[in-house]
Design a protein around this motif. Structure first.
Motif, PDB file in Angstrom:
ATOM      1  N   LEU A  65       0.819  -1.211   0.000  1.00  0.00           N
ATOM      2  CA  LEU A  65       0.000   0.000   0.000  1.00  0.00           C
ATOM      3  C   LEU A  65       0.855   1.265   0.000  1.00  0.00           C
ATOM      4  CD1 LEU A  65      -3.039  -0.746   2.331  1.00  0.00           C
ATOM      5  CD2 LEU A  65      -2.910  -0.777  -0.147  1.00  0.00           C
ATOM      6  N   LYS A  66       2.004   1.231   0.664  1.00  0.00           N
ATOM      7  CA  LYS A  66       2.886   2.393   0.633  1.00  0.00           C
ATOM      8  C   LYS A  66       3.436   2.629  -0.769  1.00  0.00           C
ATOM      9  CE  LYS A  66       4.372   2.406   5.470  1.00  0.00           C
ATOM     10  NZ  LYS A  66       5.538   2.333   6.402  1.00  0.00           N
ATOM     11  N   VAL A  67       3.694   1.551  -1.491  1.00  0.00           N
ATOM     12  CA  VAL A  67       4.155   1.690  -2.871  1.00  0.00           C
ATOM     13  C   VAL A  67       3.065   2.303  -3.738  1.00  0.00           C
ATOM     14  CG1 VAL A  67       4.959   0.445  -4.908  1.00  0.00           C
ATOM     15  CG2 VAL A  67       5.789  -0.218  -2.655  1.00  0.00           C
ATOM     16  N   LEU A  68       1.827   1.848  -3.573  1.00  0.00           N
ATOM     17  CA  LEU A  68       0.722   2.381  -4.360  1.00  0.00           C
ATOM     18  C   LEU A  68       0.440   3.837  -4.033  1.00  0.00           C
ATOM     19  CD1 LEU A  68      -1.809  -0.614  -4.239  1.00  0.00           C
ATOM     20  CD2 LEU A  68      -0.083  -0.109  -5.960  1.00  0.00           C
ATOM     21  N   ASN A  69       0.540   4.211  -2.761  1.00  0.00           N
ATOM     22  CA  ASN A  69       0.273   5.593  -2.364  1.00  0.00           C
ATOM     23  C   ASN A  69       1.358   6.554  -2.831  1.00  0.00           C
ATOM     24  OD1 ASN A  69      -2.135   4.919  -1.059  1.00  0.00           O
ATOM     25  ND2 ASN A  69      -1.099   4.496   0.880  1.00  0.00           N
ATOM     26  N   SER A  70       2.525   6.026  -3.176  1.00  0.00           N
ATOM     27  CA  SER A  70       3.600   6.899  -3.664  1.00  0.00           C
ATOM     28  C   SER A  70       3.433   7.279  -5.131  1.00  0.00           C
ATOM     29  CB  SER A  70       4.962   6.214  -3.471  1.00  0.00           C
ATOM     30  OG  SER A  70       5.057   5.050  -4.294  1.00  0.00           O
ATOM     31  N   TRP A  71       2.493   6.643  -5.834  1.00  0.00           N
ATOM     32  CA  TRP A  71       2.280   6.967  -7.240  1.00  0.00           C
ATOM     33  C   TRP A  71       1.497   8.261  -7.357  1.00  0.00           C
ATOM     34  CZ3 TRP A  71       0.330   1.459  -8.966  1.00  0.00           C
ATOM     35  CH2 TRP A  71       1.393   0.562  -8.854  1.00  0.00           C
ATOM     36  N   ASN A  72       2.007   9.183  -8.148  1.00  0.00           N
ATOM     37  CA  ASN A  72       1.360  10.477  -8.350  1.00  0.00           C
ATOM     38  C   ASN A  72       1.368  10.798  -9.836  1.00  0.00           C
ATOM     39  OD1 ASN A  72       0.278  13.009  -8.180  1.00  0.00           O
ATOM     40  ND2 ASN A  72       2.014  13.959  -7.137  1.00  0.00           N
ATOM     41  N   PRO A  73       0.214  10.718 -10.529  1.00  0.00           N
ATOM     42  CA  PRO A  73       0.191  11.017 -11.956  1.00  0.00           C
ATOM     43  C   PRO A  73       0.580  12.441 -12.296  1.00  0.00           C
ATOM     44  CG  PRO A  73      -1.784   9.810 -11.300  1.00  0.00           C
ATOM     45  CD  PRO A  73      -1.068  10.213 -10.032  1.00  0.00           C
TER      46      PRO A  73
END
Length: 482
Positions: free
Chosen positions: A276-284
């Motif tokens: 989840l931390k990896v997914l939350n670090s994605w910023n388009p």
């Protein structure tokens, strides 16, 4: 009209997630004694000190048939955050002039939310000139998932409009806790409920009939645990790894008009990283779209020379700390790229030998490829100064005895290794040398012709040549400059 239908629309949205039946519990903070703010929180408070709200980003991209029966209307979209007084917010897009069939807005809004369990989002489509409500939809903010999606609209009686929808993008950012502030989502929930909450993750390349697989994870699920779920009935988790791929959203055009996109970024996730931390670090907003991919890991190590007598064979002492993963591109026409595991002291020649031993070649190949006929080239993207300047790629051929791990550690941006034939590299070098020599010759001729002509003019000397000869000299100078 808004106040007349709003209570019924809110009630329908509250029970919609449960199939419009059953009951919905109050927020945990109002009844669970294990919640940190139990008996210390009032939803009517406007000044909430010590709480850090979650930051939401919402983009209204476009719509489809948002004004049924009137395609010539000029629609706009109003977004309201309904909930606690501290979370209330209102936004409005510009009007799409006389286009209700496929209007384009592309407007983004950002707003904080403290109490997510009590917050709702109301989307209202209005006709700009008459302010008439043509469609609406209310969603609990907990039901708003990150990413792009089509949101089906409804009329004022909350009846679905089959061909009316909004195309939106939403994102929930992590709370930035500083000083004495704590994440509101942490204070309004219990540890047991946070660990039991399930989140859906899409992984590409997993075994199965579909190109991707959706897996449920919790807040503490690690990468190794996710791989174990994906491969519970297949090969052991040690045979694969999880790769984070980021592709550029847009492609910019260069000076000559050709499309030049940002290089794709790839990173191998560690086994103990939380998903989840990896997914939350994605910023388009950074210009990339990301995804998780399951890849096969090559476990074989490069061949070593025989161990001399009296020397100790340390092959069994190689661990994960002594090895690293190498991405090699353009291996063969049948295999555009591969990932191998090598020791940190492996040279470029070792990587070439290991890559070719695992490469896939056509059946028409009579003999295996010769490693001495190949070179390993690194390509690193370097940012260029200037506003929105696209990055440039710099290529370099590694020496045969150069350490690949040290070369990869020096990368400050995206990079990759490419397998090339020596003949191809030599051909490119010869072409560059011919281009440089031609440019130097032109520069020498241009400088000499210009010096003679300008020197004669500066000296004020009468040339003994005829008019025809002087015209020929001028023509020679013009051709040289061209």
């Amino acid at each position: 009209m808004f106040a007349k239908y709003l209570p019924l629309q809110l009630n329908a949205a509250l029970f919609e997630s449960g199939g419009s039946c059953g009951y919905v519990l109050k927020p945990v903070v109002l009844w669970d004694k294990n919640c940190p703010l139990y008996h210390h929180f009032s939803p009517l408070d406007r000044d909430l000190e010590g709480l850090c709200p979650a930051q939401f980003t919402l983009t209204i991209i476009s719509g489809q048939n948002v004004c049924p029966g009137n395609t010539a209307a000029s629609p706009c979209v109003e977004v309201d955050v309904l909930g606690m007084p501290a979370d209330a917010a209102h936004f409005r897009t510009k009007a799409a002039h006389r286009n209700a069939l496929n209007p384009m807005w592309g407007q983004s809004f950002q707003f904080p939310v403290v109490m997510e369990d009590l917050a709702f989002l109301r989307f209202t489509v209005l006709e700009h000139s008459s302010s008439q409500v043509t469609a609406q939809r209310i969603l609990p903010i907990r039901a708003l998932r990150t990413g792009y999606r089509h949101l089906q609209l409804r009329n004022q009686h909350n009846e679905p409009l089959e061909i009316s929808s909004l195309f939106i993008y939403s994102r929930r950012a992590d709370e930035n806790t500083t000083g004495n502030t704590l994440p509101a989502s942490w204070l309004f929930s219990t540890e047991e409920r946070r660990s039991a909450a399930q989140h859906k993750v899409t992984v590409h390349g997993a075994p199965g009939p579909e190109p991707f697989t959706v897996v449920c994870v919790n807040e503490r699920t690690t990468v190794s645990q996710l791989i174990g779920k994906l491969l519970s009935s297949c090969s052991p988790p040690s045979d694969v790894f999880l790769l984070e791929e980021r592709q550029a959203l847009t492609r910019e055009r260069g000076d000559r008009g050709e499309a030049r996109g940002k290089p794709s970024l790839q990173r191998v996730l560690g086994p103990e990283e939380e998903v989840l931390k990896v997914l939350n670090s994605w910023n388009p907003e950074e210009g990339y779209l990301a995804r998780l991919c399951l890849k096969t890991k090559e476990e074989s190590l490069p061949e070593r020379s025989p161990v001399p007598e009296g020397a100790e064979d340390l092959s069994s002492a190689v661990t994960d700390e002594d090895s690293f993963l190498v991405h090699v591109h353009d291996v063969s026409p049948e295999q555009p790229r591969t990932v191998i595991k090598a020791t940190r002291h492996s040279t470029a020649q070792d990587i070439i030998h290991q890559t070719l031993s695992k490469s896939k070649h056509s059946s028409g190949t009579l003999s295996p490829p010769d490693p001495s006929s190949y070179v390993l080239m690194e390509e690193v993207a370097k940012e260029t100064p200037g506003w929105r300047a696209p990055p440039k790629s710099v290529q370099r051929v590694l020496c045969e005895n150069e350490c690949v791990f040290q070369a990869q550690s020096r990368w400050k941006g995206a990079g990759k290794f490419i397998l090339k034939l020596k003949e191809q590299v030599q051909t490119v070098r010869d072409e560059r040398r011919r281009g440089l020599s031609l440019a130097g010759e032109l520069k020498r001729l241009t400088g000499r012709s210009r010096g003679v002509w300008m020197g004669a003019q500066a000296g004020g000397l009468e040339l003994s040549h005829s008019k025809e000869e002087r015209a020929a000299c001028c023509l020679h100078l013009t051709e040289t400059w061209e």
